[in-house]
Design an enzyme around this catalytic site. Structure first.
Site, PDB file in Angstrom:
ATOM      1  N   ALA A 120       0.859  -1.182   0.000  1.00 18.06           N
ATOM      2  CA  ALA A 120       0.000   0.000   0.000  1.00 18.06           C
ATOM      3  C   ALA A 120       0.897   1.233   0.000  1.00 18.06           C
ATOM      4  O   ALA A 120       2.033   1.182   0.466  1.00 18.06           O
ATOM      5  CB  ALA A 120      -0.896  -0.010   1.240  1.00 18.06           C
ATOM      6  N   GLY A 179       0.501  -5.197   0.775  1.00 19.55           N
ATOM      7  CA  GLY A 179      -0.668  -5.244  -0.102  1.00 19.55           C
ATOM      8  C   GLY A 179      -0.360  -5.850  -1.452  1.00 19.55           C
ATOM      9  O   GLY A 179      -1.242  -6.389  -2.115  1.00 19.55           O
ATOM     10  N   GLU A 181      -0.781  -9.422  -0.931  1.00 18.80           N
ATOM     11  CA  GLU A 181      -2.211  -9.682  -0.723  1.00 18.80           C
ATOM     12  C   GLU A 181      -2.968  -9.693  -2.052  1.00 18.80           C
ATOM     13  O   GLU A 181      -3.835 -10.529  -2.277  1.00 18.80           O
ATOM     14  CB  GLU A 181      -2.789  -8.647   0.236  1.00 18.80           C
ATOM     15  CG  GLU A 181      -2.277  -8.871   1.660  1.00 18.80           C
ATOM     16  CD  GLU A 181      -2.590  -7.727   2.603  1.00 18.80           C
ATOM     17  OE1 GLU A 181      -2.433  -6.555   2.199  1.00 18.80           O
ATOM     18  OE2 GLU A 181      -2.982  -8.004   3.741  1.00 18.80           O
ATOM     19  N   GLU A 202       4.629  -5.160   7.167  1.00 16.20           N
ATOM     20  CA  GLU A 202       3.783  -4.196   7.852  1.00 16.20           C
ATOM     21  C   GLU A 202       4.176  -3.938   9.302  1.00 16.20           C
ATOM     22  O   GLU A 202       4.096  -2.809   9.786  1.00 16.20           O
ATOM     23  CB  GLU A 202       2.320  -4.632   7.799  1.00 16.20           C
ATOM     24  CG  GLU A 202       1.661  -4.464   6.452  1.00 16.20           C
ATOM     25  CD  GLU A 202       1.879  -5.647   5.522  1.00 16.20           C
ATOM     26  OE1 GLU A 202       2.810  -6.450   5.719  1.00 16.20           O
ATOM     27  OE2 GLU A 202       1.094  -5.752   4.563  1.00 16.20           O
TER      28      GLU A 202
HETATM   29  N1  T1G Z   1       4.653   3.449  -0.193  1.00 16.98           N
HETATM   30  C1  T1G Z   1       5.091   4.632  -0.668  1.00 16.98           C
HETATM   31  N2  T1G Z   1       6.371   4.865  -1.069  1.00 16.98           N
HETATM   32  C2  T1G Z   1       7.220   3.825  -0.988  1.00 16.98           C
HETATM   33  C3  T1G Z   1       6.833   2.558  -0.500  1.00 16.98           C
HETATM   34  C4  T1G Z   1       5.478   2.393  -0.101  1.00 16.98           C
HETATM   35  N3  T1G Z   1       5.023   1.217   0.352  1.00 16.98           N
HETATM   36  N4  T1G Z   1       7.916   1.746  -0.542  1.00 16.98           N
HETATM   37  C5  T1G Z   1       8.924   2.492  -1.034  1.00 16.98           C
HETATM   38  N5  T1G Z   1       8.517   3.733  -1.295  1.00 16.98           N
HETATM   39  C6  T1G Z   1       9.318   4.809  -1.863  1.00 16.98           C
HETATM   40  C7  T1G Z   1      10.444   5.228  -0.950  1.00 16.98           C
HETATM   41  O1  T1G Z   1       9.988   6.162   0.009  1.00 16.98           O
HETATM   42  C8  T1G Z   1      11.423   5.835  -1.928  1.00 16.98           C
HETATM   43  O2  T1G Z   1      10.904   7.098  -2.275  1.00 16.98           O
HETATM   44  C9  T1G Z   1      11.260   4.939  -3.155  1.00 16.98           C
HETATM   45  O3  T1G Z   1       9.970   4.316  -3.025  1.00 16.98           O
HETATM   46  C10 T1G Z   1      12.316   3.893  -3.260  1.00 16.98           C
HETATM   47  O4  T1G Z   1      12.315   3.170  -2.015  1.00 16.98           O
HETATM   48  C11 T1G Z   1      -2.673  -3.038   3.216  1.00 16.98           C
HETATM   49  C12 T1G Z   1      -1.066  -1.841   4.851  1.00 16.98           C
HETATM   50  C13 T1G Z   1      10.062  -1.901  -1.869  1.00 16.98           C
HETATM   51  C14 T1G Z   1      12.013  -3.079  -0.851  1.00 16.98           C
HETATM   52  O5  T1G Z   1       6.477  -1.735   3.816  1.00 16.98           O
HETATM   53  O6  T1G Z   1      10.648  -2.088   1.686  1.00 16.98           O
HETATM   54  O7  T1G Z   1       0.920  -2.794   2.206  1.00 16.98           O
HETATM   55  O8  T1G Z   1      12.860   8.497  -1.455  1.00 16.98           O
HETATM   56  O9  T1G Z   1      14.733   3.554  -1.524  1.00 16.98           O
HETATM   57  O10 T1G Z   1      15.857   0.199  -1.748  1.00 16.98           O
HETATM   58  O11 T1G Z   1      -1.585  -4.900   4.113  1.00 16.98           O
HETATM   59  O12 T1G Z   1      11.103   0.486  -0.577  1.00 16.98           O
HETATM   60  O13 T1G Z   1      12.680   7.807  -3.891  1.00 16.98           O
HETATM   61  O14 T1G Z   1      11.055   9.472  -2.905  1.00 16.98           O
HETATM   62  O15 T1G Z   1      13.379   1.789  -0.289  1.00 16.98           O
HETATM   63  O16 T1G Z   1      14.736  -0.442  -3.971  1.00 16.98           O
HETATM   64  C15 T1G Z   1       3.992  -2.541   3.006  1.00 16.98           C
HETATM   65  C16 T1G Z   1       8.282  -0.676   1.980  1.00 16.98           C
HETATM   66  C17 T1G Z   1       3.217  -1.276   3.038  1.00 16.98           C
HETATM   67  C18 T1G Z   1       7.444  -1.898   1.662  1.00 16.98           C
HETATM   68  C19 T1G Z   1      12.343  -1.135  -2.374  1.00 16.98           C
HETATM   69  N6  T1G Z   1       5.136  -2.405   2.162  1.00 16.98           N
HETATM   70  N7  T1G Z   1       9.274  -0.447   0.962  1.00 16.98           N
HETATM   71  O17 T1G Z   1      13.591  -0.836  -1.796  1.00 16.98           O
HETATM   72  O18 T1G Z   1      13.947   1.491  -2.727  1.00 16.98           O
HETATM   73  S1  T1G Z   1       1.842  -1.401   4.141  1.00 16.98           S
HETATM   74  C20 T1G Z   1       6.322  -1.985   2.644  1.00 16.98           C
HETATM   75  C21 T1G Z   1      10.417  -1.177   0.928  1.00 16.98           C
HETATM   76  C22 T1G Z   1       0.757  -2.458   3.344  1.00 16.98           C
HETATM   77  C23 T1G Z   1      -1.350  -3.715   3.382  1.00 16.98           C
HETATM   78  C24 T1G Z   1      -0.372  -2.921   4.158  1.00 16.98           C
HETATM   79  C25 T1G Z   1      11.415  -0.789  -0.113  1.00 16.98           C
HETATM   80  C26 T1G Z   1      11.434  -1.752  -1.293  1.00 16.98           C
HETATM   81  P1  T1G Z   1      11.939   8.303  -2.656  1.00 16.98           P
HETATM   82  P2  T1G Z   1      13.675   2.512  -1.534  1.00 16.98           P
HETATM   83  P3  T1G Z   1      14.642   0.081  -2.590  1.00 16.98           P
END
Ligand code: T1G
Length: 644
Positions: free
Chosen positions: A62, A101, A104, A124
């Site tokens: 998400a 998500g 999911e 999460e």
């Molecule tokens: N939402 C928004 N922006 C995100 C994002 C996300 N989930 N993940 C990464 N970004 C942005 C980050 O801020 C950066 O932005 C750019 O992408 C590159 O990220 C309903 C509620 C995917 C492994 O927790 O683990 O789903 O600084 O530098 O090293 O059940 O990003 O360039 O402007 O980290 O290649 C669950 C979090 C959400 C994944 C990639 N998902 N992200 O790593 O790039 S909650 C996460 C990561 C959810 C549902 C629930 C990593 C990555 P900017 P990066 P990377």
């Protein structure tokens, strides 16, 4: 331009999601996917659907940026259910990572293919929430209860082969994932479809299983993993829809919690830290080989860190014996990692082999960067810098690991001062993530960019610090310790302060941490400053050190350590030594103690910010979290006090 484009390959519709940078699921993406389901179901020429993503990865989850906003329909759980109920079966083609998500959505698809290098997971809990779109309810139905519990409570990703073994995916692909997914989807047309995941049975577990799992998770002190465990338990005990309702309610409640807000703050701060805006467009230099001067605790740790990042290292010590001892010390670090299963024996051996330890300074003639990690004395460090200027290439970057000295004093008269920089590692340097990067006034931008690029390669958390005594972290530490001593003077017991800070979430309180690290380190710095004629008021710790109480290493510091053990016991000797410095009074509650000390950190942080020593409050929080054990789920002193 829509985030979703549709192609046709015969009877197969290929939906490609392209929402840079990581295909996060925004409201627009949810709408586009919802409309796509409706479109494909209504089109008689389409028999099946393949969902692929453009860019580096499948859906990363998400959109965390939307968490602070009211949820907008279509809500993700509903979208996942809509995909699952689609008349035309969907096949997810996962590359890079399917997280949160994103996984999911894949679980709502009828089939899942994964690239052999990809991974899936539910991170999460790292954001203070739990999966909120069926991750805790579908996963146990597909991969079993234990795998589901491990995934949703640890947040750790699962590599493709394990995902296949667990049954999370139907096939693993090497090569053309899209082509394989289209062929797979086509091969399933007309055949019997597997049960939708939501309709599959799920096993129950005895109360003892849940009690043991809870006891294990309680140690983290964080809320989300426990709530994720509860949600999986509900999934095994309630009908699907009721378990979904429990999961959603839990997710929404956590999403608005202070802990989740703190963890989101840290999430975005960490990503911003690696890419400072001021360095946009500045190309870092390539660093192929590194020299380290000094093979003590810091030098050995720094050498190990660079080796573990794959760079050959030449370490200089004062003589052959010291060089051999340094090599042994660094090798022990790798051997320890192998003993813990972090490395194979061969990997540990290769890491040691890539380290040359010598007393011949000329061996640094080829290195791209040399860092000194010698005794914290200006004259000693200055002599090393003079030597480096003589033996290193004129374009080699020269770095100091000083934690207290003014790097400008080291640079005076140095040739090519634009290549000088401070790289302040924290002990143990191969473990601690924080790296304070301290540019000098003349440091060239590409040298600074190189330092940040090195931090990325080392897996460190870089924070740019201006020049002042203690830079950011040690300056705040000094204020934190002073505030803790003030509480002692007001009659709060040493153990009371430590217990309050452990209750706040620190692994150790300020006094037990000093006993572990040694009270004499800071004492010697205060004495050196006094010797320079600076006004440094006496501290309670000075009294203890002068009485020979330097911490665990002398059998006593703030606490006694009977029989030379490590168990701290309140010290009558300390009470006597400090008797005339303790006024006594009402002892504040632990929460008030923590508020007072975190407030002192934040006050010093505000001064650091106003002086331009730190660029942002969030970076101060990163220093405290990654260098000083500030609990991540509290977001750092600036965030926690509303200044972040
Ligand atoms: N939402 C928004 N922006 C995100 C994002 C996300 N989930 N993940 C990464 N970004 C942005 C980050 O801020 C950066 O932005 C750019 O992408 C590159 O990220 C309903 C509620 C995917 C492994 O927790 O683990 O789903 O600084 O530098 O090293 O059940 O990003 O360039 O402007 O980290 O290649 C669950 C979090 C959400 C994944 C990639 N998902 N992200 O790593 O790039 S909650 C996460 C990561 C959810 C549902 C629930 C990593 C990555 P900017 P990066 P990377």
């Amino acid at each position: 331009m829509s985030a979703l484009t549709i192609d046709r390959e015969g009877e197969i519709a290929v939906a490609t999601l392209d929402n840079p940078p990581v295909n996060a699921i925004s409201a627009e993406v949810r709408r586009a996917l919802w409309e796509a389901v409706e479109t494909f179901d209504a089109d008689p020429e389409i028999r099946a659907v393949v969902l692929v993503c453009a860019g580096r990865s499948f859906i990363a989850g998400a959109d965390v940026k939307e968490f602070g906003l009211p949820p907008v329909a279509p809500h993700l759980p509903d979208l996942v259910a809509r995909i699952e109920a689609a008349a035309k079966p969907w096949t997810a083609a996962i590359h890079g990572a399917a997280l949160g998500g994103g996984l999911e959505i894949a679980l709502g698809c009828r089939f899942r293919l994964i690239d052999a290098e990809a991974r899936v997971g539910f991170p999460e809990v790292g954001l203070g929430v739990i999966p909120g779109a069926s991750g805790t309810v579908r996963t146990p139905r597909l991969a079993g209860v234990e795998a589901a519990v491990e995934m949703v409570t640890s947040g750790k990703p699962v590599p493709a082969p394990e995902a296949l073994r667990l049954g999370l995916v139907d096939a693993m692909v090497t090569g053309d994932l899209r082509g394989a997914a289209v062929s797979y989807a086509a091969s399933m047309i007309g055949g019997p479809l597997p049960e939708p995941v939501s309709a599959r049975p799920v096993e129950t577990r005895p109360d003892s299983y849940w009690a043991e799992s809870r006891a294990r998770l309680e140690k983290s002190g964080e809320t989300a993993p426990l709530r994720a465990l509860e949600a999986v338990r509900k999934a095994t005990e309630l009908p699907f829809d009721e378990a979904m309702a429990f999961e959603r309610a839990t997710f929404l409640a956590l999403r608005d919690s202070p802990e989740a807000a703190a963890l989101r703050h840290v999430f975005f701060a960490e990503r911003a830290a690696l890419r400072p805006a001021a360095l946009k467009g500045v190309a870092p230099r390539g660093i192929g080989s590194v020299g380290v001067v000094g093979g003590g605790t810091m030098g050995a740790g720094i050498a190990a860190a660079f080796r573990m990042a794959g760079m050959p290292v030449t370490l200089i010590e004062r003589d052959a014996g010291a060089a051999a001892r340094a090599h042994a010390a660094v090798s022990r670090i790798f051997e320890g990692a192998a003993a813990r299963g972090k490395l194979t024996g061969a990997e540990a051996g290769a890491l040691s082999d890539g380290l040359v330890c010598t007393d011949d300074h000329a061996a640094l003639g080829h290195v791209d960067l040399a860092i000194e990690a010698v005794f914290e004395d200006l004259a000693v460090k200055r002599a090393v810098f003079d030597d480096l200027a003589r033996v290193c290439r004129p374009d080699a970057i020269l770095a100091t690991n000083t934690s207290y000295l003014d790097p400008r004093c080291l640079a005076e008269g140095m040739p090519a001062p634009e290549r000088l920089i401070g790289l302040h590692f924290f002990s143990p340097a191969h473990v601690m993530k924080l790296l304070e990067i301290v540019p000098l006034p003349g440091t060239a931008p590409e040298v600074l960019a190189t330092a940040f690029d090195l931090a990325r390669r080392l897996g460190k958390m870089p924070v740019r610090a201006g020049i002042c005594e203690g830079f950011i972290g040690n300056r705040i530490l000094k204020r934190y310790r002073a505030a803790a001593e003030d509480l002692l003077a007001e009659g709060v017991p040493v153990a009371g302060v430590d217990a309050a800070m452990r209750g706040f979430g620190f692994r150790m309180g300020p006094f037990e941490a000093q006993d572990l690290g040694g009270l004499d380190i800071a004492f010697l710095q205060r004495e050196a400053a006094r010797a320079e004629g600076r006004d440094v008021p006496e501290t309670l710790a000075d009294i203890l050190v002068r009485a020979g109480r330097k911490g665990q290493k002398t059998g006593g510091g703030w606490y006694d350590y009977p029989e030379g053990g490590r168990r701290p016991v309140a010290s009558d000797a300390v009470a006597r030594l400090l008797a005339d410095r303790i006024a006594g009074g009402e002892v504040p509650a632990p929460e008030a103690i923590a508020e007072r000390l975190v407030g002192a950190m934040a006050d010093e942080g505000a001064a650091i910010l106003s002086e331009g020593i730190a660029e942002t409050a969030a970076q101060i929080d990163l220093v405290e979290i990654h260098g000083y054990g500030f609990p991540r789920a509290k977001g750092g002193p600036m965030h926690w006090t509303g200044r972040g």
